[in-house]
Write an enzyme that holds these catalytic residues in place. Structure first.
Site, PDB file in Angstrom:
ATOM      1  N   CYS A  93       0.833  -1.191   0.000  1.00  0.00           N
ATOM      2  CA  CYS A  93       0.000   0.000   0.000  1.00  0.00           C
ATOM      3  C   CYS A  93       0.872   1.248   0.000  1.00  0.00           C
ATOM      4  O   CYS A  93       2.096   1.182  -0.033  1.00  0.00           O
ATOM      5  CB  CYS A  93      -0.899   0.021   1.243  1.00  0.00           C
ATOM      6  N   ARG A 113      -4.637   1.205  -1.251  1.00  0.00           N
ATOM      7  CA  ARG A 113      -4.466  -0.233  -1.006  1.00  0.00           C
ATOM      8  C   ARG A 113      -4.220  -1.011  -2.288  1.00  0.00           C
ATOM      9  O   ARG A 113      -4.900  -0.799  -3.307  1.00  0.00           O
ATOM     10  CB  ARG A 113      -5.705  -0.802  -0.322  1.00  0.00           C
ATOM     11  N   ILE A 117      -3.922  -7.785  -1.045  1.00  0.00           N
ATOM     12  CA  ILE A 117      -3.141  -9.024  -1.086  1.00  0.00           C
ATOM     13  C   ILE A 117      -3.770 -10.091  -0.201  1.00  0.00           C
ATOM     14  O   ILE A 117      -3.962 -11.229  -0.603  1.00  0.00           O
ATOM     15  CB  ILE A 117      -1.687  -8.764  -0.616  1.00  0.00           C
ATOM     16  N   GLY A 130       2.862  -2.833   3.588  1.00  0.00           N
ATOM     17  CA  GLY A 130       3.707  -4.022   3.682  1.00  0.00           C
ATOM     18  C   GLY A 130       2.949  -5.240   4.152  1.00  0.00           C
ATOM     19  O   GLY A 130       1.720  -5.319   4.043  1.00  0.00           O
ATOM     20  N   ILE A 148      13.381 -11.720 -17.921  1.00  0.00           N
ATOM     21  CA  ILE A 148      13.531 -10.987 -19.173  1.00  0.00           C
ATOM     22  C   ILE A 148      14.936 -11.223 -19.704  1.00  0.00           C
ATOM     23  O   ILE A 148      15.855 -11.570 -18.959  1.00  0.00           O
ATOM     24  CB  ILE A 148      13.276  -9.475 -18.996  1.00  0.00           C
TER      25      ILE A 148
END
Length: 635
Positions: free
Chosen positions: A2, A50, A53, A76, A291
């Site tokens: 967040c 927010r 999660i 977190g 990548i």
């Protein structure tokens, strides 16, 4: 994951302006695209964005405790929240199933000391109405950022500097000590920010502010490396078995998520071991992301694919051709402060790619600092072995003779510093050393920098743990310098720009505290680095991966600066209107650019550092105008 911010006008009791609070909160909307909420009561205002999660239906913030006397905004994850909930439930009523509520009830039990119980990455602000005080906190390694400004009238804070820039009551004068540090290291370490009036809360610290303007900054944890007397005495196989269990637990805790989860996979040791452990714990194939680049020299994708095949992951790989001219100004704007680590570019690209399929990604960040993997550690090891062959009285003579050889040659590089401590290899990771900075600064800038000396600060950090030996000294300097100032900043800002949460199990503080007692020979020996880590989890990987030499996110920086970035250097950095010309001697900057363009001397990192500074000054013209206002009278 967040974004948080807040204002407390404790001296004036002036109500917080709702529109200002909204502007501050929306400045980091990318950190939390799913929800926006506010709390205002009198002279206090809290803002929150927010990224959902855990416990998506509840866990809304700003969050109150049972009687509403506390208000919390947090960024977190608290990974051990389930254990904490079990411990706290007999005394508290939980209204959510998430992790954040454990902060509220932990504070009710232990006050600000509750942070010692948390195993996670976090930055939070907690308003205690009854005590009329605000507590700010940041996790042990500083994975999550928190900027703040505190004066005699108010406290203003936010997850990103761009949030505080919205507040009209904050002075944005340049901190010249921070500028000196940036030109030396490429980053600005807490507690400094690029502005004098704005600070960063250091890792492992809390800040408590009371209604009379008093404040207390408290360190609750420090990355302490142990002396020999406290080292583990067991055989390496027993230590490896214990480390394996600790790593499994750290990964397991970080795999808790109510949204899709995956992992970065570069093909290096650290991310590969994390993926291997995840594969052991997951009932389904792990989603992995990497990548690659068109230039074979900079493409590690074959190694990533080999690990993915070995661990049977659901692997996604893309070959990217970075639009460096287009992406660089965007990243400079987003990082808020001058920042010169060019691997922010591939970090952003892999984050944006992963975000298409997952919301959370585990990474191998911190592996080099915790387990002893950086190349300068190996150079220091060779340095110490070489010193052992040359008597002390002869070392200055040998070094003097070696310095007549070409600077880029092996003889000059190693024998030329044989009269210095092996820790000199840690100090070598700088952009502009003291002599270079003296050449660059204008007289006015030199006066503003004054006694600030980034080189001396770094040397003091090394000397503060001199009794631990050169490897622990170098590790410690990186744990308190490079890791929180560069590595974690790079990942946080790049991933958050893509609205992706990144978790780092190798930086679990209990894993670190175990490794802090491991003898140096189990981290680095004459044949390999990360000795114990490879012994603990090497069976999870293909043998060829274990034997690889370490590589980072290498980029063709020299070619870019002579090619696509050359017009940007000419039109911005070397232009008569260059913003850096207020600070730096343009003739010295021009000399650097000309030497690099002709190939006489490589100045890749130095030119990149100056270009990022120039772009930053241009990106925030109002801030730089205000920052230099007092200086222009003497220019």
């Amino acid at each position: 994951m967040c974004g948080i911010c807040g204002i407390w006008n404790f001296a004036t009791d002036q109500p917080v302006d709702a529109e200002l609070l909204a502007q501050m909160t929306r400045a980091f909307a990318h950190r939390g695209p799913d929800e926006e909420e506010f709390h205002r009561e009198g002279s206090l205002g809290l803002g929150f964005r927010r990224l959902g999660i855990i416990d998506l239906a509840a866990s809304h913030q700003p969050m109150a405790n049972e009687d509403g006397s506390l208000r919390l905004v947090a960024n977190g994850e608290i990974y051990n929240f389930q254990e904490l909930r079990h411990r706290l439930t007999p005394r508290h009523t939980f209204r959510t199933n998430g992790d954040v509520e454990t902060i509220l009830h932990g504070y009710e039990d232990r006050g600000a000391d509750c942070v010692r119980d948390f195993r996670g990455m976090f930055a939070f602000a907690l308003w205690d109405r009854a005590q009329r005080r605000m507590t700010l906190a940041v996790d042990r390694f500083g994975k999550k950022p928190l900027y703040y400004a505190l004066d005699a009238k108010k406290l203003v804070f936010g997850s990103e500097l761009k949030s505080l820039r919205q507040h009209p009551g904050l002075a944005l004068d340049l901190d010249f000590a921070a500028l000196d540090e940036y030109l030396s290291t490429g980053y600005i370490r807490a507690p400094r920010s690029i502005y004098r009036a704005i600070r960063k809360l250091p890792p492992g610290h809390t800040l408590t502010v009371t209604s009379n303007g008093g404040s207390q900054l408290t360190e609750y944890w420090h990355p302490r490396l142990c002396p020999q007397a406290e080292h583990h005495r067991g055989p390496i196989d027993a230590l490896a078995a214990e480390l394996r269990e600790r790593l499994l637990e750290a990964v397991r805790l970080r795999m808790v998520s109510d949204v899709p989860l995956g992992a970065f996979l570069s093909g290096g040791i650290d991310s590969s071991i994390v993926v291997g452990l995840m594969s052991q714990l997951s009932p389904r194939p792990v989603k992995t992301f990497s990548i690659g680049f068109e230039e074979a020299l900079y493409d590690e994708s074959p190694h990533a694919r080999a690990v993915a095949a070995h661990c049977h992951t659901e692997h996604v790989h893309e070959i990217v051709k970075p639009d460096v001219v287009g992406i660089l100004p965007t990243l400079v704007r987003h990082y808020d402060e001058p920042f010169a680590d060019n691997s922010m570019i591939p970090t952003y690209y892999v984050s944006a790619m992963a975000r298409k399929e997952v919301t959370v990604a585990l990474s191998g960040d911190g592996g080099d600092e915790v387990f002893g993997g950086y190349q300068w550690y190996r150079r220091a090891y060779r340095h110490a072995r070489l010193q052992a062959l040359i008597p002390s009285p002869l070392r200055p003579i040998v070094a003097g003779l070696a310095r007549v050889f070409p600077p880029n040659g092996t003889i000059h590089r190693y024998l030329g510093v044989v009269d210095r401590s092996p820790t000199c290899w840690g100090l070598a990771q700088e952009y502009f050393d003291r002599r270079w900075r003296a050449r660059l600064y204008r007289d006015e800038t030199r006066g503003q920098v004054g006694a600030a000396d980034a080189d001396a600060e770094r040397q003091a950090i090394l000397e503060s743990v001199a009794g631990l030996g050169y490897l622990s000294q170098l590790q410690y300097a990186d744990l308190v310098g490079f890791l929180p100032g560069d590595g974690l900043v790079k990942v946080d800002r790049a991933s958050m720009l893509a609205s992706l949460e990144v978790r780092s199990p190798l930086l679990d503080h209990l894993v670190f505290e175990f490794m802090a007692r491991v003898p140096p020979r189990f981290k680095l020996d004459g044949r390999q680095s990360k000795v114990l880590l490879k012994r603990a989890a090497g069976d999870l990987l293909p043998p060829a991966i274990l034997a690889r030499r370490k590589r980072g996110f290498d980029l063709p920086m020299g070619e870019w600066l002579r090619g696509p970035l050359r017009p940007m250097i000419e039109d911005l950095l070397l232009a008569p209107t260059a913003r850096t010309a207020i600070l730096l001697d343009q003739a010295a900057v021009r000399q650097l650019a000309d030497e690099h363009a002709t190939g006489r001397t490589r100045h890749d990192a130095r030119l990149w550092t100056l270009l990022c500074l120039e772009l930053w000054l241009r990106e925030f013209p109002q801030s730089s105008e205000r920052g230099f206002a007092s200086d222009r009278r003497s220019v």
